[in-house]
Design a protein around this motif. Structure first.
Motif, short mmCIF file in Angstrom:
data_model
loop_
_atom_site.label_atom_id
_atom_site.label_comp_id
_atom_site.label_asym_id
_atom_site.label_seq_id
_atom_site.Cartn_x
_atom_site.Cartn_y
_atom_site.Cartn_z
N VAL A 1 38.24 -28.52 -19.11
CA VAL A 1 37.42 -27.32 -19.31
C VAL A 1 37.42 -26.94 -20.80
O VAL A 1 37.85 -25.85 -21.19
N SER A 2 36.92 -27.84 -21.61
CA SER A 2 36.89 -27.61 -23.06
C SER A 2 36.04 -26.40 -23.44
O SER A 2 36.19 -25.86 -24.54
N GLU A 3 35.17 -25.98 -22.55
CA GLU A 3 34.35 -24.81 -22.83
C GLU A 3 35.20 -23.59 -23.16
O GLU A 3 34.77 -22.70 -23.89
N LEU B 1 44.62 -26.56 -9.38
CA LEU B 1 45.15 -25.27 -9.84
C LEU B 1 45.05 -25.15 -11.36
O LEU B 1 44.74 -24.07 -11.89
N LEU B 2 45.33 -26.25 -12.06
CA LEU B 2 45.21 -26.22 -13.52
C LEU B 2 43.77 -25.97 -13.94
O LEU B 2 43.51 -25.27 -14.92
N TYR B 3 42.82 -26.55 -13.20
CA TYR B 3 41.41 -26.33 -13.48
C TYR B 3 41.08 -24.84 -13.39
O TYR B 3 40.41 -24.27 -14.27
N LEU B 4 41.59 -24.18 -12.36
CA LEU B 4 41.36 -22.74 -12.21
C LEU B 4 42.03 -21.96 -13.34
O LEU B 4 41.46 -20.99 -13.86
N ASP B 5 43.23 -22.37 -13.72
CA ASP B 5 43.90 -21.72 -14.85
C ASP B 5 43.03 -21.79 -16.11
O ASP B 5 42.91 -20.82 -16.87
N ASN B 6 42.43 -22.95 -16.32
CA ASN B 6 41.59 -23.13 -17.51
C ASN B 6 40.30 -22.33 -17.41
O ASN B 6 39.80 -21.82 -18.43
N MET C 1 36.60 -18.94 -7.78
CA MET C 1 35.70 -18.92 -8.93
C MET C 1 34.89 -17.64 -8.97
O MET C 1 34.64 -17.09 -10.05
N ILE C 2 34.49 -17.15 -7.83
CA ILE C 2 33.80 -15.86 -7.76
C ILE C 2 34.72 -14.76 -8.26
O ILE C 2 34.30 -13.85 -8.99
N ASP C 3 36.00 -14.83 -7.90
CA ASP C 3 36.97 -13.83 -8.35
C ASP C 3 37.12 -13.84 -9.87
O ASP C 3 37.28 -12.78 -10.49
N ILE C 4 37.06 -15.01 -10.47
CA ILE C 4 37.30 -15.15 -11.91
C ILE C 4 36.15 -14.60 -12.74
O ILE C 4 36.37 -13.83 -13.70
#
Length: 336
Positions: A127-129, A173-178, A227-230
């Motif tokens: 997730v470099s963005e 989980l790491l993807y969500l952290d990012n 993702m909706i939560d984030i």
């Protein structure tokens, strides 16, 4: 090309639209034929930048102001390198930044209530963005001279999760952290709130046809709900052009969860070439699923209210992907 007239009709639609860097341009010599369009050579001369000149921007604003089909949210690409240069050098006085300012100022003044998001799409697993958000924050805080010159938000189109959706839990989980870091970086903006938007695949929360639950940030749910939560808003790539698939996929993706949180949720409809053919409204008379015209697309949008997703908002993917090109008889131009 005429400048669009600013209207204030309170019944304006509230569509979103992707504005990628280049789009098909029938004004280029030899590119005004439907046969040329159907070849779809994105690296050829028929594809030109969509907002780097006043004429191109006038076309964009006119499309946003199309009566009865108004757009009030756009996700605008090609803002990475110019904003990064300003961030790296501290120089806001370049020609590139001047064009960005003009685009934002025109959009905000010529299209009522328009929200303009800078769009990033690295689409990598890291997730470099998340590392690019600071460029928009810097521009808004140090380069923009008024609110009309600022980006309203940052939008991210990262497709990498599709490749790990049924994979190792730690990777997911790491993807969500990012993803969360995108919001953290956006909230560092001093002048106003930088909104955040994310594009999701309707099936990302599914594995083998059923919900794949995981616990993240103290909550157990599928990844689309996380993702909706984030993010402040999301759009759902439904990947189909007829009901009931469109509405069923929206519901699977978390439509009701977004409503419960009072967050905008958009239904993204493709107009560019894609396979299989039933995933897009791009012209294709041979497709086994009919309905590949602009009118077919708007019939689906108008059917949200009678197909169990009345509060979904439409998102057109994308400007000059076929929409508003006028190069095909089923897809008129909207430039004045």
């Amino acid at each position: 090309m005429q400048c669009p007239r600013k209207t204030t009709n309170k019944l304006r639609k509230r569509y979103a639209m992707y504005v990628w860097t280049n789009g098909f341009d029938p004004d280029v010599t030899g590119c005004d034929l439907a046969s040329k369009f159907l070849e779809w050579d994105e690296k050829g001369p028929c594809f030109t930048h969509v907002w780097n000149t006043k004429a191109k921007r006038d076309w964009l604003w006119a499309t946003c102001n199309r009566a009865g089909r108004e757009v009030d949210t756009i996700f605008v690409s090609d803002v990475r390198n110019n904003l990064k240069a300003a961030y790296d050098t501290g120089n806001c006085e370049t020609t590139e930044i001047a064009i960005v300012k003009e685009m934002l100022r025109e959009g905000h003044t010529q299209v009522p209530n328009l929200k303009i998001y800078g769009l990033y799409a690295a689409s990598d697993i890291d997730v470099s963005e998340k590392d690019m958000v600071k460029y928009i924050v810097y521009y808004n805080d140090f380069c923009a001279e008024s609110s009309v010159e600022r980006f309203d938000g940052v939008a991210v189109n990262n497709e990498a999760y599709a490749g790990i959706k049924c994979g190792d839990l730690s990777d997911r989980l790491l993807y969500l952290d990012n993803l969360q870091k995108i919001v953290t970086e956006a909230r560092k903006q001093v002048n106003g709130i930088l909104l955040t938007h994310f594009s999701v695949g309707w099936h990302w929360g599914q594995c083998d046809g059923s919900a794949s639950l995981m616990t993240w940030n103290g909550t157990t749910s599928d990844v689309n709900h996380h993702m909706i939560d984030i993010f402040d808003s999301i759009d759902v790539q439904v990947g189909y052009i007829t009901y009931p698939a469109v509405s069923e996929r929206m519901i699977t993706a978390g439509y009701e969860h977004a409503l419960a949180l009072n967050k905008p949720i958009f239904t993204t409809l493709y107009t560019n070439p894609a396979t299989p053919c039933q995933t897009t409204f791009f012209p294709d008379d041979s497709c086994h699923v009919p309905g590949h015209s602009e009118s077919d697309m708007f019939n689906i949008i108008d059917g949200f209210s009678t197909n169990n997703i009345p509060y979904a908002r439409a998102c057109i993917h994308y400007f000059r992907g076929v929409y508003s090109t006028g190069v095909h008889p089923d897809w008129p131009i909207h430039n004045g």
